[in-house]
Design a protein around this motif. Structure first.
Motif, mmCIF file in Angstrom:
data_model
loop_
_atom_site.group_PDB
_atom_site.id
_atom_site.type_symbol
_atom_site.label_atom_id
_atom_site.label_comp_id
_atom_site.label_asym_id
_atom_site.label_seq_id
_atom_site.Cartn_x
_atom_site.Cartn_y
_atom_site.Cartn_z
ATOM 1 N N VAL A 20 37.927 42.701 114.910
ATOM 2 C CA VAL A 20 36.781 43.564 115.220
ATOM 3 C C VAL A 20 35.424 42.931 114.900
ATOM 4 O O VAL A 20 34.444 43.212 115.562
ATOM 5 C CB VAL A 20 36.922 44.928 114.497
ATOM 6 N N THR A 21 35.362 42.084 113.896
ATOM 7 C CA THR A 21 34.046 41.584 113.475
ATOM 8 C C THR A 21 33.884 40.078 113.674
ATOM 9 O O THR A 21 32.988 39.471 113.094
ATOM 10 C CB THR A 21 33.805 41.922 111.987
ATOM 11 N N ALA B 198 34.554 38.251 117.012
ATOM 12 C CA ALA B 198 34.344 37.706 118.366
ATOM 13 C C ALA B 198 32.917 37.177 118.547
ATOM 14 O O ALA B 198 32.701 36.069 119.037
ATOM 15 C CB ALA B 198 34.644 38.776 119.412
ATOM 16 N N GLN B 199 31.937 37.975 118.098
ATOM 17 C CA GLN B 199 30.540 37.576 118.274
ATOM 18 C C GLN B 199 30.206 36.355 117.436
ATOM 19 O O GLN B 199 29.325 35.567 117.793
ATOM 20 C CB GLN B 199 29.606 38.737 117.920
ATOM 21 N N ALA B 200 30.891 36.190 116.306
ATOM 22 C CA ALA B 200 30.632 35.037 115.440
ATOM 23 C C ALA B 200 31.135 33.753 116.113
ATOM 24 O O ALA B 200 30.435 32.740 116.149
ATOM 25 C CB ALA B 200 31.311 35.234 114.091
ATOM 26 N N GLY C 216 28.912 32.875 118.883
ATOM 27 C CA GLY C 216 27.687 32.249 118.360
ATOM 28 C C GLY C 216 27.898 30.760 118.098
ATOM 29 O O GLY C 216 27.035 29.928 118.401
ATOM 30 N N GLY D 204 34.841 39.789 107.191
ATOM 31 C CA GLY D 204 33.930 40.714 107.854
ATOM 32 C C GLY D 204 34.465 42.125 107.770
ATOM 33 O O GLY D 204 34.814 42.741 108.773
ATOM 34 N N ASP D 205 34.551 42.625 106.543
ATOM 35 C CA ASP D 205 35.121 43.943 106.302
ATOM 36 C C ASP D 205 34.741 44.364 104.887
ATOM 37 O O ASP D 205 34.925 43.592 103.948
ATOM 38 C CB ASP D 205 36.644 43.876 106.431
ATOM 39 N N ILE E 246 31.334 40.967 104.401
ATOM 40 C CA ILE E 246 30.121 40.435 105.024
ATOM 41 C C ILE E 246 30.006 40.936 106.458
ATOM 42 O O ILE E 246 30.976 41.415 107.027
ATOM 43 C CB ILE E 246 30.101 38.879 105.011
ATOM 44 N N GLY E 247 28.818 40.811 107.016
ATOM 45 C CA GLY E 247 28.605 41.193 108.415
ATOM 46 C C GLY E 247 28.957 40.034 109.342
ATOM 47 O O GLY E 247 29.273 38.933 108.890
ATOM 48 N N THR E 248 28.890 40.301 110.642
ATOM 49 C CA THR E 248 29.309 39.293 111.616
ATOM 50 C C THR E 248 28.422 38.040 111.620
ATOM 51 O O THR E 248 28.911 36.924 111.772
ATOM 52 C CB THR E 248 29.361 39.925 113.021
ATOM 53 N N SER E 249 27.106 38.215 111.425
ATOM 54 C CA SER E 249 26.236 37.026 111.355
ATOM 55 C C SER E 249 26.632 36.153 110.181
ATOM 56 O O SER E 249 26.586 34.926 110.258
ATOM 57 C CB SER E 249 24.772 37.434 111.200
ATOM 58 N N GLU E 250 27.036 36.815 109.092
ATOM 59 C CA GLU E 250 27.470 36.041 107.923
ATOM 60 C C GLU E 250 28.837 35.396 108.176
ATOM 61 O O GLU E 250 29.117 34.315 107.662
ATOM 62 C CB GLU E 250 27.490 36.930 106.675
ATOM 63 N N GLU F 279 29.748 34.188 110.964
ATOM 64 C CA GLU F 279 29.369 32.980 111.706
ATOM 65 C C GLU F 279 28.776 31.935 110.754
ATOM 66 O O GLU F 279 29.082 30.741 110.845
ATOM 67 C CB GLU F 279 28.356 33.355 112.795
ATOM 68 N N HIS F 280 27.963 32.409 109.827
ATOM 69 C CA HIS F 280 27.325 31.510 108.863
ATOM 70 C C HIS F 280 28.367 30.798 107.999
ATOM 71 O O HIS F 280 28.288 29.585 107.783
ATOM 72 C CB HIS F 280 26.348 32.322 108.002
#
Ligand code: SF4
Lengths: 215, 477
Positions: free
Chosen positions: B39-40, B42-44, B47, B134-135, B151-155, B157-158
């Protein structure tokens, strides 16, 4: 997108402990995109019934009493709420929703920790303001009045007519990122050599932390 | 030489992973383990691709789908996911893991399950690590003296791109629990009780350590239940010091070190304790003996009372904001305030989630329901194991037979009705005894009414058809 200064009317969302389950209900977490969440945010409060990711906008019935549906707040870029805003689930989709509604700033006495970081990672500024000031802002946006607020990121100041200027806290590195709209990964990768050096000695000390074991 | 100042467990974990200290307090810390679900992430991954980046260290990542997977018809694999959009999300995780060389227990793997159940049972969560996912319930892994954070999705990815997280160090809070839990009172009751005391934002900005004799006495499953719900009082992480219980749990797990490396690791892990003279920014003390079985009455995890208490009246809230919140919560939950919660009848029962979907929980349930029947007034009662291996273990012990014979559905592993992303949902106004962690409005289905309880309490409620004080239940231990 950089955020330097902003003057906007404020949308008063008079609730405490607004959780991310309400900000972005679960059915919208199916999306694999980073954008397009604006119509879904706050769904339980904005519409008469729950929809899904493929529900056309025309089939949604907005609830007139919800602040987000009141025309006078239509172009608002600043959201005002109560303590512990964005608590609960880490879903960044909640921030994407608020951003896609057009907001750039959220003012509240306190925020969920993960939500707070998620905001900054999407160019959204979460401002922690003391409860008394938040209360005053709410009082001044009651009834039919709309309140206009100016935010200046470089001086970390918030100004409202008839009130002394208020300063908010923001870590300088985060402020910098907002001002120039910098990618935080690029910022960290500037330290790639330090990370590599750390990794080498970390692996010597704690080899079992590396890889997924001998499986 | 390390500093001589006494340190808390959190300080030690932080110091071990500090890559560089930021001049403004935003430090860069190294991440050892990264757990990923559908869920958290795919966008990462998208990116990464977009910026032409690769994961810094693919071998730090373990993935498994959990939120969207159905809890039945699993032999159908991916095509068992009815919702086409949800199916795309799960196949996207498959594709990303393949593309970036990430170990995944996919929907067909017998080790698939809820991320926070799977990683510990595999020994992929180890003491002294920093771990992210991401949870928000990543705090669960703190039970292993691990610095584990959601953490959030941007994190996400980070961390994928840099193996690091930039963050400000939290303040430290210790929750010290004396005494022993009474018979029938579990880690779930203890944490619900703690959240009610500390408040749903009371630990925001803090790293929480649970300590004291009552915590030492808990099993790893119990400690995970405790740490799991740290986020429900605002804490990004909760943790418990290392001891023999931790070591016993980990030994022989697939990803745990073996042989000489195990010895070396164990020697190191025993240092994962707060120094006796370490100072905490805040400290709570309580006595486990005073904890009764707990139950949530409202729509926030701190709206909790003892089973033998009455639901509060809205007018007794301590501020205008709280009175308004309580009013809203009571209305949503179909309660008046002032009534006794013991004897309140229920429509559904959900036993599972990353809070209470482990083998110990299922054993508790089987012991409670053996020889009984789910009350006819209960429309649906389900038990959802936290992972494929929990399910297999329960079946090997014959627990599934007992549970089925009592009239429960015995499902396949996943998040299920904890947050109702898959088809398991509460109908509007249905009242549910749930072993999950959040009673937010609509969490288990639009208009659904969640009461958070322990597995034993949920099992007893299923049999009785209404909430009962577990201490009066005949089959207790
Ligand atoms: S079981 Fe519930 S709380 Fe745990 S990870 Fe799944 S949805 Fe989140």
């Amino acid at each position: 997108m950089p955020l330097t200064q902003l003057t906007s009317i404020v949308t008063p969302l008079d609730r405490a402990n607004v959780d991310t389950d309400v900000i972005m209900p679960k059915q919208y977490l199916k999306s694999i995109s980073r954008f397009g969440y604006g119509d879904w945010a706050f769904e339980p409060w904005r519409y008469a019934s729950a929809g899904d990711i493929d529900t056309p906008k025309a089939e949604r019935t907005p609830l007139a009493e919800c602040v987000f549906n009141q025309p006078r707040f239509a172009n608002s870029e600043i959201l005002l709420s109560r303590e512990n805003f964005g608590c609960g689930s880490s879903r960044e989709h909640a921030v994407w929703g608020i951003r896609d509604m057009g907001y750039r700033v959220i003012i509240a006495p306190s925020f969920g920790d993960i939500f707070y970081n998620n905001c900054l990672n999407n160019g959204l500024l979460p401002i922690r303001l003391c409860t008394e000031h938040v209360e005053q802002l709410f009082l001044r946006s009651q009834g039919n009045t709309v309140l206009s607020v100016s935010v200046d990121v470089s001086s970390c100041q918030l100004s409202v007519e008839g009130m002394p200027a208020m300063t908010f806290e923001l870590a300088p590195s985060q402020q910098q990122r907002l001002l120039i709209g910098q990618d935080s990964i690029a910022q960290t990768l500037d330290e790639a050599d330090a990370i590599r050096a750390f990794e080498t000695q970390h692996k010597q000390r704690f080899p079992w932390c590396f890889g997924l074991g001998a499986q | 030489m390390l500093s001589q100042t006494p340190q808390t467990l959190y300080d030690k974990l932080w110091q071990r992973h500090l890559v560089s200290a930021g001049s403004d307090g935003q430090d860069l810390i190294y991440i050892d383990r990264h757990i990923v679900h559908e869920v958290t992430s795919a966008q990462a991954f998208e990116g990464l691709r977009h910026a032409n980046r690769r994961p810094w260290r693919s071998d730090s990542v373990l993935a498994t789908p959990d939120h969207q997977v159905p809890t039945d018809n699993r032999s159908a694999g991916i095509s068992g996911i009815i919702d086409p959009i949800a199916r795309i999300q799960v196949t996207t995780l498959d594709d990303n893991c393949r593309e970036f060389g990430i170990t995944q227990f996919d929907i067909n793997d017998k080790r698939q399950g809820i991320v926070h159940v799977v990683s510990p049972e595999q020994g992929a969560t180890l003491p002294g690590m920093t771990l992210v996912c991401g949870d928000s319930h990543t705090s669960t892994h703190g039970a292993f003296a691990t610095l584990a954070q959601g953490i959030g999705t941007s994190e996400v990815e980070h961390v994928l791109a840099t193996q690091c997280l930039r963050q400000r160090k939290s303040k430290r809070m210790r929750i010290w629990v004396e005494g022993e839990l009474a018979t029938g009172v579990t880690a779930k009751d203890l944490i619900l009780h703690i959240i009610a005391q500390v408040g749903s934002a009371g630990a925001t900005g803090f790293a929480v350590e649970y300590a004291g004799p009552a915590i030492r006495a808990l099993s790893m499953e119990g400690r995970m239940t405790l740490c799991n719900m740290s986020i429900e009082m605002g804490a990004r992480c909760g943790m418990v010091a290392f001891d023999d219980t931790t070591a016993d749990y980990l030994q022989g797990r697939p990803f745990a070190p073996t042989g000489e490396l195990w010895q070396q690791a164990i020697d190191d892990w025993y240092s994962l304790q707060s120094d006796s003279d370490a100072v905490f920014d805040e400290e709570y003390r309580l006595d486990a003996r005073s904890v009764a079985p707990q139950i949530s009455w409202g729509t926030k995890p701190d709206q909790v009372i003892a089973i033998n208490d009455v639901v509060p009246l809205a007018e007794h809230g301590n501020s205008a904001v709280q009175r308004q919140e309580w009013q809203r919560a009571l209305a949503y939950m179909g309660l008046q305030g002032g009534e006794s919660i013991n004897n309140l009848s229920i429509d559904q029962v959900f036993i599972g989630s990353c809070t209470n979907g482990r083998i110990e929980d299922i054993r508790d349930v089987a012991r409670m329901v053996e020889g009984h029947q789910v009350a006819p007034s209960v429309q649906r009662a389900m038990v959802v194991p936290g992972s494929g291996l929990v399910k297999a273990q329960a079946e090997a012990e014959g627990l599934d037979k007992i549970i089925r014979a009592a009239g429960f559905e015995w499902r396949d592993p996943g998040c299920s009705m904890c947050n109702a992303m898959n088809p398991d949902r509460l109908p509007s106004q249905a009242r549910c005894a749930s072993t999950s962690n959040r009673n937010f409005e609509g969490r288990q289905g639009d208009g659904g009414r969640t009461h958070l309880v322990s597995p034993a309490m949920a099992a007893a409620a299923a049999i009785a058809g209404f909430f009962v004080d577990i201490r009066d239940w005949p089959r207790l231990c």
